[in-house]
Design an enzyme around this catalytic site. Sequence first.
Site, short mmCIF file in Angstrom:
data_model
loop_
_atom_site.label_atom_id
_atom_site.label_comp_id
_atom_site.label_asym_id
_atom_site.label_seq_id
_atom_site.Cartn_x
_atom_site.Cartn_y
_atom_site.Cartn_z
N GLY A 36 48.95 40.12 47.87
CA GLY A 36 49.14 39.04 46.91
C GLY A 36 48.43 37.76 47.33
O GLY A 36 48.06 37.59 48.49
N ALA A 69 38.91 36.08 48.68
CA ALA A 69 37.86 37.03 48.30
C ALA A 69 38.14 38.42 48.86
O ALA A 69 37.24 39.15 49.23
CB ALA A 69 36.51 36.53 48.80
N ARG A 122 37.17 46.84 38.38
CA ARG A 122 36.54 46.89 37.06
C ARG A 122 35.04 46.64 37.06
O ARG A 122 34.37 46.81 36.05
CB ARG A 122 37.24 45.89 36.11
CG ARG A 122 38.56 46.44 35.59
CD ARG A 122 39.29 45.41 34.75
NE ARG A 122 39.98 44.43 35.58
CZ ARG A 122 40.49 43.29 35.12
NH1 ARG A 122 40.35 42.97 33.85
NH2 ARG A 122 41.12 42.47 35.93
N GLY A 176 36.69 33.52 45.26
CA GLY A 176 35.32 34.02 45.42
C GLY A 176 34.73 34.58 44.15
O GLY A 176 33.51 34.76 44.06
N ASN A 234 -18.62 29.04 41.98
CA ASN A 234 -18.37 30.00 40.92
C ASN A 234 -18.33 31.40 41.52
O ASN A 234 -19.28 31.85 42.15
CB ASN A 234 -19.49 29.93 39.87
CG ASN A 234 -19.14 30.79 38.67
OD1 ASN A 234 -18.43 30.36 37.78
ND2 ASN A 234 -19.61 32.02 38.69
C1 UD1 Z 1 46.15 34.90 39.59
C2 UD1 Z 1 47.34 33.97 39.48
C3 UD1 Z 1 47.57 33.63 38.00
C4 UD1 Z 1 46.31 33.02 37.41
C5 UD1 Z 1 45.11 33.96 37.63
C6 UD1 Z 1 43.85 33.26 37.22
C7 UD1 Z 1 48.85 34.61 41.28
C8 UD1 Z 1 50.06 35.34 41.65
N1 UD1 Z 1 48.50 34.65 40.00
O1 UD1 Z 1 46.49 36.10 38.92
O2 UD1 Z 1 48.66 32.73 37.86
O3 UD1 Z 1 46.51 32.79 36.02
O4 UD1 Z 1 44.99 34.30 39.02
O5 UD1 Z 1 42.81 34.19 37.26
O6 UD1 Z 1 48.24 33.98 42.11
N2 UD1 Z 1 43.27 38.08 46.27
C9 UD1 Z 1 43.18 38.26 47.62
N3 UD1 Z 1 44.16 38.89 48.29
C10 UD1 Z 1 45.26 39.36 47.67
C11 UD1 Z 1 45.36 39.19 46.28
C12 UD1 Z 1 44.35 38.53 45.61
O7 UD1 Z 1 42.20 37.83 48.24
O8 UD1 Z 1 46.12 39.93 48.34
C13 UD1 Z 1 42.21 37.40 45.55
C14 UD1 Z 1 41.50 38.36 44.61
O9 UD1 Z 1 40.35 38.88 45.22
C15 UD1 Z 1 41.13 37.49 43.44
C16 UD1 Z 1 42.16 36.36 43.46
O10 UD1 Z 1 42.76 36.40 44.75
O11 UD1 Z 1 39.87 36.90 43.60
C17 UD1 Z 1 43.19 36.47 42.37
O12 UD1 Z 1 43.93 37.64 42.56
P1 UD1 Z 1 44.46 38.54 41.38
O13 UD1 Z 1 45.28 39.58 41.93
O14 UD1 Z 1 43.31 38.92 40.51
O15 UD1 Z 1 45.39 37.48 40.60
P2 UD1 Z 1 45.69 37.48 39.08
O16 UD1 Z 1 46.62 38.58 38.77
O17 UD1 Z 1 44.44 37.40 38.31
#
Ligand code: UD1
Length: 454
Positions: free
Chosen positions: A78, A9, A15, A101, A375
Amino acid sequence: MSLHIIILAAGQGTRMKSSRAKVLHELAARPLLKHVIDAAQSLNAEKIHVVIGHGREEVTRCLANENVHWVMQEKQLGTGHAVAQAMPNIGEDDLILVLYGDVPLIQVETLNALLTRAMDESLALLTVVLPDSSGYGRIVRNAAGVVQKIVEHKDASESELEIKEINTGILAAPAAKLKQWLGQLKNSNQQQEYYLTDIVAMAVTDGLEVKTTKPTAIEEVSGINDRTQLVALERYYQYQKAKRLMLQGVTLADPARIDVRGELHVGMDSEIDINCIFEGEVSIGKNSKIASNVIIINSKIGDNVEILANTIVDHAVIENECRVGPFARIRPDTILSKGVHIGNFVEIKKTTVGKNSKINHLSYVGDAEIGYSVNIGAGTITCNYDGADKHKTLIGNHVFVGSNTQLVAPVKINDNASIAAGTTVTKNVEGGALAISRVPQKTKSNWQRPSKKK
Ligand code: UD1
Ligand code: CA
């Protein structure tokens, strides 16, 4: 082997276009992250680790009472990096479940099915098949259908982009292996991130079986990125609640026009008209009718009750066979006993009303105890507040209070007493007596009304 759950989270949620952290936006009046924590709590995990970054002060403040372990991720490098931040607190023999989250509607049954697949030292992935898989990580299988790796959309080849089976992100893995894999992650990809998804190919190399399972409904794994997705998931959630009520024998005028923001229990053959909102813990008995535009908050309603349109009931108990409203406001700590009638424009606060008593029109009753078969006439007001303190009004059984009466508390009216219309009651009234305080009427014959001079 004990279960550790890691909830990611830390992301920003650009967005949402909001100053509030994304995971604090609400679905059914509960923060998105709280939905996920609640699902995690029902899995009996050893510990729940929540990885936070963006808006972490606000997140920890808002969810301060949650029994979770907060983990800071200073920079969002990541999903693999995010999971790695929680690993130092987890033992080698444990089982790890990764949740998100911003994926609020994940169901406990689905997670149990996933965990079962990871029990025997396998890597278990939750996947779904989508008609449009763009943007998601693709599940790459070999000719025999065995999972080989996950490739992110931005890193995928032409043929990989065709794959419709996607990674939901939710997975379960043995801790020792996961630790080892996370240590090997590289960020040499399009987004220069440490992808959690890269562990799948590592598991295959290590000879671990990669198993997959699917959720019952796609909405369980829907992530929220903007407010249109949030409202779409809210409507889905509300429809599920509405459907459950209908299948339990409740008539809804329109399942698209009821909002349940908490837990609502309703008995058989009760009916709910359009635009009603239920907040917190609400229970309604059998054969009761809730008219349109009614709001009920943390209250208990009995059988054969009628709540008429535009009524608000908040932290109150309404017993069987009562009729309340239209346009009534029943405020906290009110108890209406069996057969009570409350009419329009009546406000009641912190008051017990005995069986079959009636307050039918335009009244304010606060801090009172009212007996049975009483009443209360139109326009009656309990003057319960002297500017500094609140005082009680006690009314016995079979009392008749005439219209436009002020009851200046503290005051007690005993059984069978009558209060004449227009009376200001400042002293206790003995049982069976009539209290009247009225300026005697004068009548001036042939009265000339003042008129404007021409
Ligand atoms: C990720 C998956 C993808 C999957 C998709 C589903 C990876 C590399 N990719 O992509 O395969 O199809 O979710 O929605 O895992 N977050 C952190 N810290 C970070 C990065 C992310 O807490 O450093 C959390 C974000 O808040 C988010 C979630 O992890 O809730 C997913 O991260 P996001 O960067 O949105 O991954 P996607 O590109 O959507
Ligand atoms: Ca995402």
